[in-house]
Design an enzyme around this catalytic site. Sequence first.
Site, mmCIF file in Angstrom:
data_model
loop_
_atom_site.group_PDB
_atom_site.id
_atom_site.type_symbol
_atom_site.label_atom_id
_atom_site.label_comp_id
_atom_site.label_asym_id
_atom_site.label_seq_id
_atom_site.Cartn_x
_atom_site.Cartn_y
_atom_site.Cartn_z
ATOM 1 N N CYS A 1 -2.266 20.344 -1.244
ATOM 2 C CA CYS A 1 -2.339 20.429 -1.952
ATOM 3 C C CYS A 1 -2.192 22.052 -1.500
ATOM 4 C CB CYS A 1 -3.952 21.290 -2.072
ATOM 5 S SG CYS A 1 -4.370 18.968 -2.421
ATOM 6 N N HIS A 21 -6.630 27.697 -5.540
ATOM 7 C CA HIS A 21 -6.058 25.987 -5.262
ATOM 8 C C HIS A 21 -7.186 25.054 -6.811
ATOM 9 C CE1 HIS A 21 -5.664 21.392 -5.681
ATOM 10 N NE2 HIS A 21 -7.024 22.404 -3.939
ATOM 11 N N ASN A 58 -7.338 18.368 -10.247
ATOM 12 C CA ASN A 58 -6.398 18.550 -9.065
ATOM 13 C C ASN A 58 -4.868 18.340 -9.220
ATOM 14 O OD1 ASN A 58 -5.542 19.015 -6.087
ATOM 15 N ND2 ASN A 58 -7.227 18.638 -5.295
HETATM 16 O O1 UT7 Z 1 -7.112 19.713 -2.907
HETATM 17 C C1 UT7 Z 1 -8.713 19.808 -1.748
HETATM 18 C C2 UT7 Z 1 -8.775 18.004 -1.874
HETATM 19 N N1 UT7 Z 1 -10.098 17.475 -2.487
HETATM 20 C C3 UT7 Z 1 -11.162 18.341 -3.027
HETATM 21 O O2 UT7 Z 1 -11.486 20.197 -3.358
HETATM 22 C C4 UT7 Z 1 -12.848 18.038 -3.427
HETATM 23 C C5 UT7 Z 1 -13.336 17.907 -2.339
HETATM 24 N N2 UT7 Z 1 -14.647 17.598 -3.228
HETATM 25 C C6 UT7 Z 1 -15.990 17.538 -3.938
HETATM 26 O O3 UT7 Z 1 -15.061 18.753 -4.873
HETATM 27 C C7 UT7 Z 1 -16.767 17.251 -3.991
HETATM 28 O O4 UT7 Z 1 -16.952 16.877 -2.695
HETATM 29 C C8 UT7 Z 1 -17.171 16.012 -4.823
HETATM 30 C C9 UT7 Z 1 -16.718 16.600 -6.658
HETATM 31 C C10 UT7 Z 1 -15.696 15.179 -4.138
HETATM 32 C C11 UT7 Z 1 -18.486 15.433 -4.982
HETATM 33 O O5 UT7 Z 1 -19.410 15.891 -5.356
HETATM 34 P P1 UT7 Z 1 -20.673 15.874 -4.493
HETATM 35 O O6 UT7 Z 1 -21.645 17.251 -4.954
HETATM 36 O O7 UT7 Z 1 -20.217 16.472 -3.016
HETATM 37 O O8 UT7 Z 1 -20.671 14.880 -4.638
HETATM 38 P P2 UT7 Z 1 -21.161 13.385 -3.411
HETATM 39 O O9 UT7 Z 1 -19.840 12.827 -3.011
HETATM 40 O O10 UT7 Z 1 -22.461 14.196 -2.736
HETATM 41 O O11 UT7 Z 1 -22.100 12.432 -4.265
HETATM 42 C C12 UT7 Z 1 -23.063 12.601 -4.964
HETATM 43 C C13 UT7 Z 1 -23.930 11.257 -5.611
HETATM 44 C C14 UT7 Z 1 -23.667 9.905 -4.321
HETATM 45 O O12 UT7 Z 1 -24.837 8.854 -5.145
HETATM 46 P P3 UT7 Z 1 -26.063 9.010 -3.760
HETATM 47 O O13 UT7 Z 1 -25.300 8.212 -2.641
HETATM 48 O O14 UT7 Z 1 -26.607 10.116 -4.141
HETATM 49 O O15 UT7 Z 1 -26.690 7.711 -5.030
HETATM 50 C C15 UT7 Z 1 -22.467 9.345 -5.383
HETATM 51 O O16 UT7 Z 1 -21.878 7.891 -5.231
HETATM 52 O O17 UT7 Z 1 -22.870 11.154 -6.510
HETATM 53 C C16 UT7 Z 1 -21.943 9.904 -6.761
HETATM 54 N N3 UT7 Z 1 -21.181 10.004 -7.409
HETATM 55 C C17 UT7 Z 1 -20.721 9.995 -8.313
HETATM 56 N N4 UT7 Z 1 -21.167 9.351 -9.482
HETATM 57 C C18 UT7 Z 1 -21.159 9.421 -10.907
HETATM 58 C C19 UT7 Z 1 -20.093 10.417 -6.539
HETATM 59 N N5 UT7 Z 1 -18.804 10.561 -7.564
HETATM 60 C C20 UT7 Z 1 -19.197 10.149 -8.828
HETATM 61 C C21 UT7 Z 1 -18.417 9.731 -10.101
HETATM 62 N N6 UT7 Z 1 -19.786 9.643 -10.905
HETATM 63 N N7 UT7 Z 1 -17.088 9.823 -10.224
#
Ligand code: UT7
Length: 334
Positions: A122, A261, A291
């Site tokens: 990225c 980004h 993204n």
């Molecule tokens: O260019 C660099 C590339 N990557 C990035 O920039 C990504 C960086 N990370 C992020 O943007 C965030 O970490 C995410 C948006 C990917 C995730 O957000 P988060 O607040 O860190 O959520 P999490 O991964 O801690 O997940 C929270 C909950 C989980 O459920 P439990 O375990 O709390 O029951 C996930 O299973 O949200 C769940 N979850 C979803 N729920 C509904 C994960 N993805 C989804 C989804 N829809 N699409």
Amino acid sequence: MSPAADSHRATRIGITGLGMHVPSKVLTNADLEKMVETTDEWITSRTGIKERRIAEPGVATSDLATEAAREALAQAKLKPADVELIVTATTTPDMLFPSTSCIVQDRLGATSAVCFDLSAACSGSVFAMITAQQFLLNGRYRNALVIGAEVLSSFIDWTDRATCVLFGDGAGACVMAPVKRGGILASDMGCDGSAKDLLYMPGGGSRNPPSHESIDQRMHLLRMNGTEIFKLATRAMADSAIRVMKEAKLSPEHVECFIPHQANTRIIEAVAKRARLPMAKVFMNLQRYGNTSAASNLIALYEAVKEGRVKRDDHVVLVAFGAGLTWGSIALQW
Ligand code: UT7
């Protein structure tokens, strides 16, 4: 600065043309609700993304890249035959070789250009712009076509809700050349390979060449530890932005537009806060494209200029972060 003083300054490298191209097919959060266990509310509140563009089957990165490049060349009034360097940043090249830049060269008829690709995930468009800047500063080439382009949809696990909602396809391009006014004031780049396993695609390279087993294990699809990436991205992007502003002798008050980004609204808000840049100065279009990895900063710069958010003489800071890990930033005057 008076015209006389300006004529004595060291040469700066600037952007003389911009282009972008995204596929016409839109994939909304509502569409994703039908594909995986997710909701528009979750995606919007956790990421800010509402929709993204997805290439039709058979469309490759060079197809998007060529369209964006044509627009940038036209804006710069540079004929394809006069292009001297093409650097394409991509994580999703058409194929492992030849480079996507060589494919674009052929499509454009840029027969004199030296071409190579750059892999910085990225951070790609920022790394590619800084790379091209060096060749232009040392006089090796008189102009460069820099492209950031991705068809990430080919490498997304469409059954993994944690990643499939985040990414989109697209291309941005710019022409760079020595300029008499404005141009790049400072740049910053950094890497941390010890975090290479936080965001990666294990299959398809020499470590895990394609096999039935690698396909069964879904090794040819993107894998990410989102939470860790989130933390590291916030710190690395803010610190890089602070360093580049310091090197360019710009305080946050002097920056008219901040173009991070486009990965996640929450990351961007945290970066802006840490770098003391008010959100009113921050440009975001991730709500429409998600993204787009290596294309992200160039697509955002293109739209920021088009929407009048970047005007003549404005100070702009671009900052990127990606797999590798990689991060980088550019301070420039428009
Ligand atoms: O260019 C660099 C590339 N990557 C990035 O920039 C990504 C960086 N990370 C992020 O943007 C965030 O970490 C995410 C948006 C990917 C995730 O957000 P988060 O607040 O860190 O959520 P999490 O991964 O801690 O997940 C929270 C909950 C989980 O459920 P439990 O375990 O709390 O029951 C996930 O299973 O949200 C769940 N979850 C979803 N729920 C509904 C994960 N993805 C989804 C989804 N829809 N699409």
